[in-house]
Scaffold this active site. Sequence first.
Site, PDB file in Angstrom:
ATOM      1  N   LYS A  55       0.756  -1.114   0.105  1.00 49.91           N
ATOM      2  CA  LYS A  55      -0.038   0.163   0.011  1.00 49.91           C
ATOM      3  C   LYS A  55       1.045   1.239   0.056  1.00 49.91           C
ATOM      4  O   LYS A  55       2.193   1.242   0.058  1.00 49.91           O
ATOM      5  CB  LYS A  55      -1.058  -0.078   1.272  1.00 49.91           C
ATOM      6  CG  LYS A  55      -1.952  -1.058   1.103  1.00 49.91           C
ATOM      7  CD  LYS A  55      -2.810  -1.209   2.495  1.00 49.91           C
ATOM      8  CE  LYS A  55      -3.848  -2.137   2.304  1.00 49.91           C
ATOM      9  NZ  LYS A  55      -4.814  -1.986   3.675  1.00 49.91           N
ATOM     10  N   TYR A  95     -12.282  -2.126  -4.713  1.00 51.09           N
ATOM     11  CA  TYR A  95     -12.704  -2.170  -3.359  1.00 51.09           C
ATOM     12  C   TYR A  95     -14.640  -2.191  -3.233  1.00 51.09           C
ATOM     13  O   TYR A  95     -15.091  -1.559  -2.262  1.00 51.09           O
ATOM     14  CB  TYR A  95     -12.160  -1.046  -2.555  1.00 51.09           C
ATOM     15  CG  TYR A  95     -10.779  -1.479  -1.797  1.00 51.09           C
ATOM     16  CD1 TYR A  95     -10.578  -2.395  -1.098  1.00 51.09           C
ATOM     17  CD2 TYR A  95      -9.727  -0.668  -2.744  1.00 51.09           C
ATOM     18  CE1 TYR A  95      -8.972  -2.972  -0.691  1.00 51.09           C
ATOM     19  CE2 TYR A  95      -8.004  -1.045  -2.166  1.00 51.09           C
ATOM     20  CZ  TYR A  95      -8.063  -2.151  -1.226  1.00 51.09           C
ATOM     21  OH  TYR A  95      -6.932  -2.394  -1.090  1.00 51.09           O
ATOM     22  N   PHE A 103     -16.112   3.412   5.836  1.00 54.30           N
ATOM     23  CA  PHE A 103     -14.593   3.797   5.350  1.00 54.30           C
ATOM     24  C   PHE A 103     -14.284   3.903   3.869  1.00 54.30           C
ATOM     25  O   PHE A 103     -13.026   4.086   3.330  1.00 54.30           O
ATOM     26  CB  PHE A 103     -13.578   3.039   6.303  1.00 54.30           C
ATOM     27  CG  PHE A 103     -14.093   1.319   5.723  1.00 54.30           C
ATOM     28  CD1 PHE A 103     -13.331   0.887   4.840  1.00 54.30           C
ATOM     29  CD2 PHE A 103     -14.456   0.455   6.714  1.00 54.30           C
ATOM     30  CE1 PHE A 103     -13.542  -0.513   4.170  1.00 54.30           C
ATOM     31  CE2 PHE A 103     -14.751  -0.850   6.239  1.00 54.30           C
ATOM     32  CZ  PHE A 103     -14.158  -1.330   5.125  1.00 54.30           C
ATOM     33  N   ARG A 131      -1.781 -14.757   4.509  1.00 51.93           N
ATOM     34  CA  ARG A 131      -2.698 -13.934   5.446  1.00 51.93           C
ATOM     35  C   ARG A 131      -1.907 -14.107   6.917  1.00 51.93           C
ATOM     36  O   ARG A 131      -1.881 -13.108   7.869  1.00 51.93           O
ATOM     37  CB  ARG A 131      -3.880 -14.660   5.834  1.00 51.93           C
ATOM     38  CG  ARG A 131      -4.978 -14.866   4.621  1.00 51.93           C
ATOM     39  CD  ARG A 131      -5.706 -13.693   4.332  1.00 51.93           C
ATOM     40  NE  ARG A 131      -6.421 -12.972   5.161  1.00 51.93           N
ATOM     41  CZ  ARG A 131      -6.584 -11.691   4.963  1.00 51.93           C
ATOM     42  NH1 ARG A 131      -6.461 -11.186   3.859  1.00 51.93           N
ATOM     43  NH2 ARG A 131      -7.422 -10.972   5.691  1.00 51.93           N
ATOM     44  N   THR A 137      -5.263  -7.115  10.753  1.00 49.79           N
ATOM     45  CA  THR A 137      -5.466  -5.757  10.379  1.00 49.79           C
ATOM     46  C   THR A 137      -4.624  -4.677  11.002  1.00 49.79           C
ATOM     47  O   THR A 137      -4.112  -3.806  10.495  1.00 49.79           O
ATOM     48  CB  THR A 137      -7.020  -5.694   9.895  1.00 49.79           C
ATOM     49  OG1 THR A 137      -7.452  -6.799   9.139  1.00 49.79           O
ATOM     50  CG2 THR A 137      -7.170  -4.276   9.173  1.00 49.79           C
ATOM     51  N   ARG A 148       2.495  -6.502   8.787  1.00 47.51           N
ATOM     52  CA  ARG A 148       1.846  -5.423   9.599  1.00 47.51           C
ATOM     53  C   ARG A 148       2.491  -4.951  10.882  1.00 47.51           C
ATOM     54  O   ARG A 148       2.355  -3.440  10.894  1.00 47.51           O
ATOM     55  CB  ARG A 148       0.216  -5.897   9.569  1.00 47.51           C
ATOM     56  CG  ARG A 148      -0.311  -5.693   8.143  1.00 47.51           C
ATOM     57  CD  ARG A 148      -1.884  -5.963   8.104  1.00 47.51           C
ATOM     58  NE  ARG A 148      -2.353  -5.767   7.091  1.00 47.51           N
ATOM     59  CZ  ARG A 148      -3.770  -6.381   6.777  1.00 47.51           C
ATOM     60  NH1 ARG A 148      -4.319  -7.409   7.490  1.00 47.51           N
ATOM     61  NH2 ARG A 148      -4.237  -6.197   5.608  1.00 47.51           N
ATOM     62  N   ASN A 158      -1.628   0.154   7.139  1.00 45.20           N
ATOM     63  CA  ASN A 158      -1.329  -1.235   7.495  1.00 45.20           C
ATOM     64  C   ASN A 158      -0.385  -1.798   6.464  1.00 45.20           C
ATOM     65  O   ASN A 158      -0.201  -3.273   6.707  1.00 45.20           O
ATOM     66  CB  ASN A 158      -2.295  -1.989   8.172  1.00 45.20           C
ATOM     67  CG  ASN A 158      -3.314  -2.301   7.129  1.00 45.20           C
ATOM     68  OD1 ASN A 158      -3.381  -2.432   5.723  1.00 45.20           O
ATOM     69  ND2 ASN A 158      -4.542  -3.013   7.474  1.00 45.20           N
ATOM     70  N   HIS A 161      -2.069  -5.386   1.473  1.00 45.24           N
ATOM     71  CA  HIS A 161      -3.389  -6.040   1.423  1.00 45.24           C
ATOM     72  C   HIS A 161      -3.281  -7.205   0.624  1.00 45.24           C
ATOM     73  O   HIS A 161      -2.321  -7.770   0.127  1.00 45.24           O
ATOM     74  CB  HIS A 161      -4.226  -5.420   0.144  1.00 45.24           C
ATOM     75  CG  HIS A 161      -5.257  -6.191  -0.374  1.00 45.24           C
ATOM     76  ND1 HIS A 161      -6.545  -6.088   0.246  1.00 45.24           N
ATOM     77  CD2 HIS A 161      -5.389  -6.875  -1.536  1.00 45.24           C
ATOM     78  CE1 HIS A 161      -7.454  -6.837  -0.389  1.00 45.24           C
ATOM     79  NE2 HIS A 161      -6.893  -7.509  -1.466  1.00 45.24           N
ATOM     80  N   GLU A 172      -9.213 -11.159  -7.907  1.00 41.46           N
ATOM     81  CA  GLU A 172      -8.376  -9.834  -7.645  1.00 41.46           C
ATOM     82  C   GLU A 172      -7.233  -9.880  -8.694  1.00 41.46           C
ATOM     83  O   GLU A 172      -6.790  -8.740  -9.087  1.00 41.46           O
ATOM     84  CB  GLU A 172      -8.026  -9.870  -6.168  1.00 41.46           C
ATOM     85  CG  GLU A 172      -8.908  -9.379  -5.342  1.00 41.46           C
ATOM     86  CD  GLU A 172      -8.681  -9.551  -3.822  1.00 41.46           C
ATOM     87  OE1 GLU A 172      -9.314  -9.114  -3.020  1.00 41.46           O
ATOM     88  OE2 GLU A 172      -7.186  -9.730  -3.231  1.00 41.46           O
TER      89      GLU A 172
END
Length: 186
Positions: A55, A95, A103, A131, A137, A148, A158, A161, A172
């Site tokens: 990100k 998204y 948000f 994950r 998160t 993270r 964070n 993704h 995706e």
Amino acid sequence: MPVPVPVPVPDLLPGTGTGTGTGTGEEDALGRLHFPDPSRKRRPMPVERTLSIIKPDAVEKNRTGAILAHLEEAGFKILALRRTHLTRAEAEGFYAVHKARPFFGELVEFMTRSPVVIAVLEREDAVNAYRKVMGATDPAKADAGTLRKLFGSSVGENAVHGSDSLENAKIEISYYFPGSLVSPTA
């Protein structure tokens, strides 16, 4: 009183053997003996692909190389890699599942404020493995050593993704890497 003699029983628990061994068995929760079968090997997990996005917060801090190195050390192959500055339309489309959430606007603003690095990762059980490598998160709640925890600063920023399911990983991957560039499945 007679001494109990271990009697082989059929394989009642996955991976415990066939029950035909002659050595010392292992007891299950009910006290039954199971004898491991040395000819049974762990079945490899299926090779999967998942999507990773580094990100804007992590890219701005020049952490891209460290994150990619962390992924390779965790056994991921990087099959495709692309640095891009997302347009508002790309971020809103990606998204869209969160459109009704409060948000959403902030997320789109964040994801379009500077470049991101998008990657297709591959390894056994890729979605679940990634994950775990990502962590919770909220970086404050993430386990030590996760991406993270190492590179994120807040729930909103964070660092990374990752796809949350194999089905979503396929969607995706196809969103950012059309089939002519990389297949969404192994």
